[in-house]
Design a protein around this motif. Structure first.
Motif, short mmCIF file in Angstrom:
data_model
loop_
_atom_site.label_atom_id
_atom_site.label_comp_id
_atom_site.label_asym_id
_atom_site.label_seq_id
_atom_site.Cartn_x
_atom_site.Cartn_y
_atom_site.Cartn_z
N ALA A 62 0.84 -1.20 0.00
CA ALA A 62 0.00 0.00 0.00
C ALA A 62 0.87 1.25 0.00
N LYS A 63 1.95 1.23 0.76
CA LYS A 63 2.88 2.36 0.80
C LYS A 63 3.52 2.58 -0.57
N GLU A 64 3.90 1.47 -1.20
CA GLU A 64 4.52 1.55 -2.51
C GLU A 64 3.53 2.07 -3.55
N ALA A 65 2.30 1.58 -3.51
CA ALA A 65 1.27 2.05 -4.44
C ALA A 65 1.01 3.54 -4.25
N TYR A 66 1.00 3.98 -2.99
CA TYR A 66 0.81 5.40 -2.69
C TYR A 66 1.94 6.22 -3.33
N ALA A 67 3.17 5.78 -3.12
CA ALA A 67 4.33 6.52 -3.65
C ALA A 67 4.31 6.56 -5.18
N TYR A 68 4.08 5.42 -5.81
CA TYR A 68 4.11 5.36 -7.27
C TYR A 68 2.99 6.17 -7.92
N SER A 69 1.89 6.34 -7.24
CA SER A 69 0.76 7.06 -7.82
C SER A 69 0.70 8.52 -7.38
N HIS A 70 1.61 8.92 -6.53
CA HIS A 70 1.61 10.29 -6.01
C HIS A 70 1.96 11.29 -7.12
N PRO A 71 1.27 12.44 -7.17
CA PRO A 71 1.55 13.43 -8.21
C PRO A 71 3.02 13.90 -8.24
N GLU A 72 3.66 14.00 -7.08
CA GLU A 72 5.06 14.42 -7.06
C GLU A 72 5.97 13.38 -7.71
N TYR A 73 5.65 12.11 -7.52
CA TYR A 73 6.43 11.04 -8.14
C TYR A 73 6.21 11.04 -9.65
N LEU A 74 4.96 11.21 -10.07
CA LEU A 74 4.64 11.25 -11.49
C LEU A 74 5.29 12.46 -12.17
N GLU A 75 5.36 13.57 -11.46
CA GLU A 75 6.03 14.76 -11.98
C GLU A 75 7.53 14.50 -12.14
#
Length: 119
Positions: A62-75
């Protein structure tokens, strides 16, 4: 269609001296582009860890999914894409300039050979 006599339609340098000048002038830009790309690729790992720590979920997935889908990560991923695009474009222009010098060298060697055979 008008062209500068030292360039081709695709921006390639045809004069070997200008090709060498281009390589010298752009070597620092290429080094900076590569450094930026490598930095962003390495920072991606830190950003993932920081974002995972922000997540209130307990499960690792869940933590990993949160990080990978976070707008800052996508940016950040978009930044990596742009850094790679810039670095590769510059790398291929530098490679083209190197090839131009090699072609010039080969043409001159051929001309010298022809000159010797015609004497």
């Amino acid at each position: 269609m008008s062209h500068d006599h030292d360039t081709q339609e695709h921006g390639g340098v045809t004069d070997p001296n200008k090709a060498v000048d281009f390589m010298i002038l752009n070597s620092k830009s290429f080094a900076q582009a590569k450094a930026q790309r490598v930095y962003l690729e390495e920072f991606r790992k830190s950003k993932k860890a920081l974002l995972m720590n922000q997540c209130t979920e307990k499960a690792w997935a869940a933590k990993e999914a949160y990080a990978y889908s976070h707008p800052e990560y996508l940016e950040l991923l978009e930044g990596i894409r742009e850094a790679v695009r810039f670095e590769e474009a510059l790398r291929w222009r530098l490679t083209g300039s190197q090839l131009r010098v090699e072609v010039w060298r080969s043409q001159n060697a051929n001309n010298r050979t022809q000159d010797r055979t015609m004497r």
